[in-house]
Design an enzyme around this catalytic site. Structure first.
Site, PDB file in Angstrom:
ATOM      1  N   ASP A 181      -2.388  -5.407  14.807  1.00 39.27           N
ATOM      2  CA  ASP A 181      -2.241  -3.955  14.760  1.00 39.27           C
ATOM      3  C   ASP A 181      -0.884  -3.496  15.288  1.00 39.27           C
ATOM      4  OD1 ASP A 181      -2.628  -1.239  14.708  1.00 39.27           O
ATOM      5  OD2 ASP A 181      -4.123  -1.202  16.301  1.00 39.27           O
ATOM      6  N   SER A 233      -5.079   1.492  10.804  1.00 33.83           N
ATOM      7  CA  SER A 233      -5.756   2.638  10.211  1.00 33.83           C
ATOM      8  C   SER A 233      -5.238   2.810   8.786  1.00 33.83           C
ATOM      9  CB  SER A 233      -5.524   3.913  11.037  1.00 33.83           C
ATOM     10  OG  SER A 233      -4.161   4.301  11.007  1.00 33.83           O
ATOM     11  N   TYR A 277      -9.526   7.442  16.863  1.00 40.47           N
ATOM     12  CA  TYR A 277      -8.722   6.251  17.098  1.00 40.47           C
ATOM     13  C   TYR A 277      -9.121   5.624  18.425  1.00 40.47           C
ATOM     14  CZ  TYR A 277      -5.716   7.923  13.314  1.00 40.47           C
ATOM     15  OH  TYR A 277      -5.239   8.355  12.106  1.00 40.47           O
ATOM     16  N   ASN A 293      -5.312   6.218   6.924  1.00 41.61           N
ATOM     17  CA  ASN A 293      -4.928   7.566   6.505  1.00 41.61           C
ATOM     18  C   ASN A 293      -3.526   7.926   6.985  1.00 41.61           C
ATOM     19  OD1 ASN A 293      -8.132   7.781   6.853  1.00 41.61           O
ATOM     20  ND2 ASN A 293      -7.455   9.242   5.310  1.00 41.61           N
ATOM     21  N   TRP A 305      -1.419  11.205   8.285  1.00 42.31           N
ATOM     22  CA  TRP A 305      -1.549  12.590   8.725  1.00 42.31           C
ATOM     23  C   TRP A 305      -0.315  13.008   9.506  1.00 42.31           C
ATOM     24  CZ3 TRP A 305      -1.038  13.710  13.795  1.00 42.31           C
ATOM     25  CH2 TRP A 305      -1.318  12.693  14.722  1.00 42.31           C
ATOM     26  N   THR A 307      -0.886  -0.627  18.176  1.00 46.36           N
ATOM     27  CA  THR A 307      -1.351  -0.852  19.540  1.00 46.36           C
ATOM     28  C   THR A 307      -0.237  -1.542  20.320  1.00 46.36           C
ATOM     29  OG1 THR A 307      -3.688  -0.978  18.951  1.00 46.36           O
ATOM     30  CG2 THR A 307      -3.029  -2.082  20.975  1.00 46.36           C
ATOM     31  N   ASP A 313       1.127   2.122  10.875  1.00 47.76           N
ATOM     32  CA  ASP A 313      -0.008   1.595  11.619  1.00 47.76           C
ATOM     33  C   ASP A 313      -0.905   0.719  10.748  1.00 47.76           C
ATOM     34  OD1 ASP A 313      -2.061   1.250  13.487  1.00 47.76           O
ATOM     35  OD2 ASP A 313      -3.012   3.150  12.953  1.00 47.76           O
TER      36      ASP A 313
END
Length: 359
Positions: free
Chosen positions: A253, A76, A116, A78, A80, A256, A73
Site C-alpha cells: 500500500d 483504495s 479509510y 476511488n 476524490w 500507508t 494510493d
C-alpha cells in the site's frame, strides 16, 4: 510528535467499510473517474515526498482545469478531491473543486461514504474531465466532509489505484479505464518512492523505469484481487522467524506510511529490536541504529530485507521510533517503509506484483 498515515480503504468485515450514506452539509464531494484518454504508450507522473509520510502528484479536473495534489494510493480505488461544499478544517486549507467553474461538469448527485484506515469522508458523485500529465480523463468523485488526518497534509485528495471490486458505487478506477481503452503499452503501473525527502518519486503508467531499480525483478502472484494482496511466508531476523510464523496476508500500500501488522506480531518484532512501547509508538535509542539487525520479509521463496536505517524514524533530536505499527486485525500492510526500499510494479494484466531493489 509522529504521525502514521494509513489510507487503505476498508471493505466488508475488517477490510473495507464503504457504504452509501445521506449527503449533508459538511461532507466532501467525491469525483468518480471514468477515463477518456488521449493515445499514449507510457505516462510518467512525478510525485513529491511529503516529509516521508506520503507522496503526491498533481492532476487537474474540469474545463478550464482546476489543479489538485493527490496521493496515488494502491490501497483504495476511488478518486476524490475536496469541493466548495465542504467547510471542515481539513477542507479549508486545501484546494476545492468548484463545479460552477467547469463547463464540462455533470452532476450525478449520488451520496456516498468511504472509510479509510485513519478516517472517513463523505460526498457525492459527479462527472468531469480529469487531466493526468498527457492523459485526458472524465468522471470522478467530489467530497463534502473530510477526515481530520488530511488537515495537515500537503495533498488535497486521494487517487485510488486498487481493483474495481474495492471501488465504491461501482465507479471504474482510472487505471482500469486506461487498460480497457487500450491506452497504454502494458497493463501495469510502477511506483518509485524516494527516501529522506529526496526528489524523484514517480508513478509510471504503462511501463517500468529501469533508472529506479537495480538487479532483477521478482514476480509475486496476488492472493486476492481486491487490494494488491500477497502471501508473506514469514518475517525473520538473524535467520529466525520473529513474526508471521505460519504465513500471513499483506496489502502492498503506497498510501500507508509504516509497516502495519497484528498487535502480537508487532509487539514481538519491536521487543526483539529492543524498542519500548510508549503511547502506541515503539521507541529506540537513535545512537543504536548502526547496531540494530536487519528485518527480512520472506515472500514467495524470496527475501526482502530492510536495514535499521530504513525502518527507524528520528522524530526528535534524540528520539527515534520504529516503522512497525500495530493494527487491530490480522492483515499486514507493507507501506512506504517497505516501498522506499523496493521499486514496485503492479502488473494488473496478470495479477502479479513485481519487486526490485530501489536505487
Amino acid at each position: 510528535c509522529s504521525f502514521l498515515l494509513n489510507i487503505y480503504a476498508e471493505k466488508g468485515k475488517g477490510k473495507i467499510n464503504a457504504s452509501m450514506a445521506d449527503c449533508h452539509e459538511g461532507h466532501l464531494p467525491l469525483f468518480k473517474l471514468a477515463i477518456s484518454l488521449g493515445s499514449f504508450a507510457v505516462g510518467p507522473e512525478s510525485m513529491t515526498n511529503d516529509a516521508g509520510l506520503s507522496y503526491y502528484g498533481v492532476i487537474s479536473i474540469g474545463t478550464p482545469p482546476q489543479s489538485f495534489k493527490v496521493i496515488f494510493d494502491t490501497g483504495s480505488s476511488n478518486l476524490w478531491v475536496p469541493s466548495i461544499y465542504c467547510n471542515s478544517a481539513a477542507c479549508n486549507n486545501h484546494a476545492k473543486f468548484d463545479p460552477r467553474g467547469s463547463s464540462t461538469y455533470r452532476q450525478n448527485g449520488r451520496p456516498l461514504s468511504i472509510t479509510y484506515g485513519t478516517g472517513s469522508m463523505t460526498g457525492i458523485l459527479g462527472y468531469d474531465t480529469v487531466t493526468l500529465f498527457s492523459i485526458l480523463a472524465s468522471s470522478f468523485c467530489l467530497s463534502q466532509t473530510e477526515a481530520p488526518f488530511m488537515q495537515n497534509m500537503q495533498a488535497d485528495g486521494i487517487f485510488g489505484l486498487a481493483y474495481p471490486s474495492l471501488s465504491l458505487s461501482s465507479a471504474t478506477p482510472v487505471f482500469d479505464n486506461m487498460m480497457n481503452g487500450g491506452l497504454i503499452n502494458l497493463n501495469l503501473f510502477s511506483v518509485y518512492l524516494s527516501s529522506n525527502n529526496q526528489r524523484g518519486s514517480a508513478v509510471t503508467f504503462g511501463g517500468v523505469d529501469t533508472n529506479h531499480y537495480s538487479g532483477s525483478i521478482t514476480w509475486i502472484p496476488l492472493s486476492k484481487e481486491l487490494y494488491c494482496q500477497i502471501t508473506v511466508d514469514s518475517v525473520s531476523g538473524n535467520g529466525q522467524a520473529v513474526a508471521c510464523n505460519d504465513g500471513c496476508q499483506a496489502i502492498v500500500d503506497t498510501g500507508t506510511s509504516m509497516i502495519v501488522g497484528p498487535q502480537s506480531d508487532i509487539d514481538n518484532i519491536n521487543a526483539w529490536l529492543g524498542a519500548s512501547s510508549q503511547n502506541g509508538e515503539y521507541i529506540v535509542n537513535c545512537s543504536n541504529i548502526g547496531q540494530m539487525p536487519d528485518v527480512t520479509f520472506n515472500i514467495n521463496g524470496n527475501q526482502f530485507t530492510l536495514p535499521a536505517s530504513a525502518y527507524v524514524y528520528q522524530v526528535q533530536y534524540s528520539s527515534c521510533i520504529t516503522g512497525f505499527g500495530a493494527t487491530g486485525g490480522n492483515m499486514w500492510t507493507l507501506g512506504d517503509v517497505f516501498l522506499k526500499q523496493y521499486y514496485s510494479i503492479y502488473k494488473r494484466g496478470q495479477n502479479m506484483l513485481g519487486l526490485a531493489k530501489a536505487r
